[in-house]
Design a protein around this motif. Structure first.
Motif, PDB file in Angstrom:
ATOM      1  N   UNK A   1       0.831  -1.213   0.000  1.00  0.00           N
ATOM      2  CA  UNK A   1       0.000   0.000   0.000  1.00  0.00           C
ATOM      3  C   UNK A   1       0.862   1.258   0.000  1.00  0.00           C
ATOM      4  N   UNK A   2       1.284   1.695  -1.186  1.00  0.00           N
ATOM      5  CA  UNK A   2       2.159   2.843  -1.328  1.00  0.00           C
ATOM      6  C   UNK A   2       1.399   4.035  -1.902  1.00  0.00           C
ATOM      7  N   UNK A   3       1.931   5.231  -1.674  1.00  0.00           N
ATOM      8  CA  UNK A   3       1.398   6.429  -2.321  1.00  0.00           C
ATOM      9  C   UNK A   3       2.563   7.350  -2.662  1.00  0.00           C
ATOM     10  N   UNK A   4       2.406   8.127  -3.741  1.00  0.00           N
ATOM     11  CA  UNK A   4       3.438   9.061  -4.145  1.00  0.00           C
ATOM     12  C   UNK A   4       3.412  10.291  -3.249  1.00  0.00           C
ATOM     13  N   UNK A   5       4.595  10.745  -2.842  1.00  0.00           N
ATOM     14  CA  UNK A   5       4.689  11.877  -1.924  1.00  0.00           C
ATOM     15  C   UNK A   5       5.631  12.946  -2.465  1.00  0.00           C
TER      16      UNK A   5
ATOM     17  N   UNK B   1       7.902   7.089  -3.245  1.00  0.00           N
ATOM     18  CA  UNK B   1       6.711   6.355  -2.794  1.00  0.00           C
ATOM     19  C   UNK B   1       6.856   6.028  -1.317  1.00  0.00           C
ATOM     20  N   UNK B   2       5.800   6.323  -0.576  1.00  0.00           N
ATOM     21  CA  UNK B   2       5.803   6.020   0.857  1.00  0.00           C
ATOM     22  C   UNK B   2       4.766   4.947   1.176  1.00  0.00           C
TER      23      UNK B   2
ATOM     24  N   UNK C   1      -0.466  17.202   0.676  1.00  0.00           N
ATOM     25  CA  UNK C   1      -1.266  16.484  -0.314  1.00  0.00           C
ATOM     26  C   UNK C   1      -0.508  16.432  -1.628  1.00  0.00           C
ATOM     27  N   UNK C   2      -0.854  15.421  -2.415  1.00  0.00           N
ATOM     28  CA  UNK C   2      -0.240  15.276  -3.721  1.00  0.00           C
ATOM     29  C   UNK C   2      -1.355  15.247  -4.767  1.00  0.00           C
TER      30      UNK C   2
END
Length: 237
Positions: free
Chosen positions: A107-111, A118-119, A138-139
């Motif tokens: 479960x990653x998201x771009x930061x 990716x975090x 926010x991104x």
């Protein structure tokens, strides 16, 4: 002052703000990380993906409910992966829809703006634990990566932006970075997930006064945020 008078009458702190602003959903625009084509107009639009969620059997990605139903995920190499529309919740205190696709490993998201960092999501920050003055980031596909302070915890966008009038459940964050196409993007601090962007309040000159997001507390049942499981290393030191 009016706020002092209302504070005296109600016995709780009150702040009155007169806003000469216009509230809008951060509607999708052409080209971006979540791409789709409006079947009526034939125009291409974009939104921003949020966080990975699961219902016990399926994995999905969130975005805003007012985005298009038919979307593809565009990766940093500009490769498109079609997503399957699962459901949409967009009234009162909701603005979220979920799409299913190939299950990612983590479960990653771009930061970052360039989508190179990716975090992992390691914790969910609930709305009751959020305070005015908290620093969140926010991104968005249109504005990239930015951070600002939480200003309001019970904001109700004006107009009928929530399938009717909105409830005072939205969290507002100071501008100046918000534009069309940021809808659905992740709101976070470090590896803590807060919510997904719904819309923004714009000044008459078109600049961003603040944006507002839906807390992940309001994800529709049975969907829940997917969180990275810490790796446990055993053995002798």
């Amino acid at each position: 002052m009016l706020d002092a008078r209302l504070t005296q009458l109600t016995g709780v702190p009150v702040r009155v703000r007169a806003l000469d602003h216009v509230d809008r959903n951060l509607g999708p625009q052409g080209g971006g990380r979540l791409d789709g084509t409006d079947p009526v107009s034939g125009k291409r639009y974009r939104c921003t993906s949020g966080f990975l969620v699961g219902d016990g059997t399926r994995t999905g990605i969130t975005t805003a409910a007012h985005c298009l139903d038919d979307l593809s995920y565009i990766d940093p190499q500009r490769q498109a992966t079609p997503l399957a529309f699962v459901g949409q919740w967009g009234w009162g205190y909701h603005d979220v829809q979920i799409h299913a696709g190939p299950a990612p490993a983590r479960p990653l998201f771009f930061a970052d703006t360039a989508r190179t960092v990716a975090r992992p999501v390691e914790v969910q920050r609930t709305k009751p634990s959020t305070r005015a003055g908290d620093f969140v980031c926010h991104r968005g596909e249109s504005t990239g990566y930015s951070c600002a302070e939480v200003t309001l915890l019970d904001f109700a966008p004006s107009g009928e932006l929530c399938g009717g009038f909105c409830l005072p459940t939205w969290v507002a964050v100071a501008g100046p970075t918000c534009k069309q196409g940021d809808s659905g993007g992740p709101v976070f601090s470090g590896t803590a997930a807060f919510g997904i962007v719904k819309g923004a309040t714009f000044r008459r000159d078109g600049s961003c006064a603040f944006y507002f997001y839906m807390s992940l507390d309001y994800l529709p049942t049975p969907w829940t945020l997917l969180i990275e499981t810490p790796t446990v290393i055993t053995g002798r030191p």
